[in-house]
Design a protein around this motif. Sequence first.
Motif, PDB file in Angstrom:
ATOM      1  N   CYS A 110     -10.825 -26.856 -36.529  1.00  0.00           N
ATOM      2  CA  CYS A 110      -9.905 -25.870 -35.982  1.00  0.00           C
ATOM      3  C   CYS A 110      -9.907 -26.105 -34.477  1.00  0.00           C
ATOM      4  CB  CYS A 110     -10.309 -24.450 -36.357  1.00  0.00           C
ATOM      5  SG  CYS A 110     -11.562 -23.756 -35.316  1.00  0.00           S
ATOM      6  N   MET A 462     -15.137 -16.116 -40.710  1.00  0.00           N
ATOM      7  CA  MET A 462     -15.051 -16.163 -42.185  1.00  0.00           C
ATOM      8  C   MET A 462     -16.300 -15.499 -42.753  1.00  0.00           C
ATOM      9  SD  MET A 462     -14.103 -20.073 -43.107  1.00  0.00           S
ATOM     10  CE  MET A 462     -12.657 -20.896 -42.512  1.00  0.00           C
ATOM     11  N   GLU A 466     -15.523 -16.649 -48.079  1.00  0.00           N
ATOM     12  CA  GLU A 466     -14.398 -17.440 -47.533  1.00  0.00           C
ATOM     13  C   GLU A 466     -14.867 -18.833 -47.107  1.00  0.00           C
ATOM     14  OE1 GLU A 466     -11.226 -14.672 -45.177  1.00  0.00           O
ATOM     15  OE2 GLU A 466     -13.315 -14.492 -44.572  1.00  0.00           O
ATOM     16  N   ASN A 469     -15.435 -21.000 -50.134  1.00  0.00           N
ATOM     17  CA  ASN A 469     -14.126 -21.416 -50.671  1.00  0.00           C
ATOM     18  C   ASN A 469     -13.511 -22.535 -49.854  1.00  0.00           C
ATOM     19  OD1 ASN A 469     -13.027 -20.453 -52.926  1.00  0.00           O
ATOM     20  ND2 ASN A 469     -12.388 -18.487 -52.017  1.00  0.00           N
ATOM     21  N   PHE A 470     -13.549 -22.339 -48.523  1.00  0.00           N
ATOM     22  CA  PHE A 470     -12.980 -23.298 -47.580  1.00  0.00           C
ATOM     23  C   PHE A 470     -13.644 -24.677 -47.755  1.00  0.00           C
ATOM     24  CE2 PHE A 470     -13.670 -25.136 -43.247  1.00  0.00           C
ATOM     25  CZ  PHE A 470     -12.355 -25.424 -42.910  1.00  0.00           C
ATOM     26  N   HIS A 473     -12.939 -26.214 -51.227  1.00  0.00           N
ATOM     27  CA  HIS A 473     -11.571 -26.695 -51.319  1.00  0.00           C
ATOM     28  C   HIS A 473     -11.464 -28.117 -50.716  1.00  0.00           C
ATOM     29  CE1 HIS A 473      -7.230 -26.508 -51.331  1.00  0.00           C
ATOM     30  NE2 HIS A 473      -7.226 -26.864 -50.050  1.00  0.00           N
TER      31      HIS A 473
END
Length: 499
Positions: A110, A462, A466, A469-470, A473
């Motif tokens: 990010c 997060m 989260e 999951n991130f 993924h």
Amino acid sequence: MNDSKSTKNPVKKVVIAGGGTAGWMAAAALTKLLGKNIDVTLVESDAIPTVGVGEATIPTLHIFHQLLGIKEQDFMAATNATFKMGISFENWRDVKKDYIHSFGFLGQDCWAAGFQHFWLKGHQRGIVSEIGDYVPEHLAAREGRFAVLANQALNHAYHLDAGLYAKYLRNIAEQHGITRVEGKIDKVNLSNENGFIESLTLDSEQVVEGDLFLDCTGFRALLIEKALHTGFEDWSHWLPCDSAIAVQTESVGKPVPYTRSIAHESGWQWRIPLQNRTGNGLVFCSKYMTDDEAIAKLRENLVGTLRNEPRVIKFQTGTRRKHWNKNCIAVGLSSGFIEPLESTSIHLFQRAIVRLMQMFPSQGINESDVNEFNAQTKFEHDNIRDFIILHYHLTDREDTAFWRHCKNMEIPDSLQHRMDLFKQSGRVFKKAEELFGETSWVQVMLGQGLMPEQYHPIVDQMDDAELENFLMHIKNNVKKKVASWPDHYDFIQHYCKST
Ligand code: FAD
């Protein structure tokens, strides 16, 4: 003006001394890109063999090939090349501890923080696997898969046959009008007025004159050092290996798409798989291992029948004090040597050639160009040097005198700063023009066992679910993508036939 650093004489004739990888890379680029404006002559001697190693590359070679208009399939077929997506460092952190430095990018960044920060928090929570699982090139290397994708280029380099590569480049240079002179350089003739090189006298007594000379004579450094006494900055106190034994073996099994670098008690061993054979070498420090011990060690670790007898190569790590001195530019091993742990030499040859193109002194040699060229080159060499030292210094190995020396030696301040910054905050920054970016530093520092104490606070935006999951993924995506790619070797065979 005709002082000792500048000349207003236009550069019309370039002479390249030496026809190894460096000489022919320079010849191909200069004739193809500037051949209408300048005359290029290359002098080489069949009586003096090339060093004959230098077969692992890094992805920047694409830039050079684009400049020359080289089609990947042609080049790979001509040089028996395989794809390379990283380097496997085995026994470096400690005996039986391995990791891969891949050419891919880590997960997803990010704006404020690199992916390693997300992974670090995941690591603290026990919800991540090794960082390479989040990089397609890493997983593909491990699983022996490869693809050329229309919408997303995989970061890759090559393993190539250095002798065939020089021939391939020679062909390009010949198509673009190179004059090749066969003969041994016996004498480098300097001007009495300003000490510039005027000509080379060959053993046949032929005299080859020029305005600008590229020293591509390898470790001999006939022009830049023997004639111009430019000086050498010794780095052996940081990089103490000074010898290598090289040998080729027949291939056994399919070639893997990565270089293997296997540390041993006083250095390391490389294994570079080509389509038709494997290049092997043992790098070692003569203070801790004799040539005979090294040959025996290499033989012990070879897989496949020998194709030639082991050859001993001696070297000194370090860099020329100036890479451009008067009207001579060192390209290749004549410019210095950083051992091939991260396959950076051919990249440095290419950088010197591209830099020369950018600063080509068609109207005469200016001191400011020379100084800029030297400053840029020094910056680049120093950065690569630090990265290589990192592999030796940041280790848990203390099992031999060699490793104890590496672990306890003083290191450059610039490297110490990078390690401290990463340890305290997980941060790494790439300065402009540096070769190795954040993902390289992160993979090697983590791989060598340096775990940061903190991660970036943005990750706490997060919650744990989260974050899990991130990360999941990204990992699943990488796995799915790689599983859809063909076997690396099957791919090459098909690809090289499609020229
Ligand atoms: P050379 O190959 O030595 O060529 C020198 C040329 O100069 C020859 O043509 C010779 O005939 C000519 N010459 C010399 N003296 C005279 C004379 N008096 N008259 C006329 N001609 C003369 N790089 C990488 O990027 N990846 C690697 O994996 C890698 N592995 C390496 C492993 C080892 C052990 C070493 C030592 C180097 C490695 N390198 C690697 C570095 C480098 O890429 C290669 O060594 C490269 O092949 C060297 O090219 P060169 O053209 O500078 O020198």
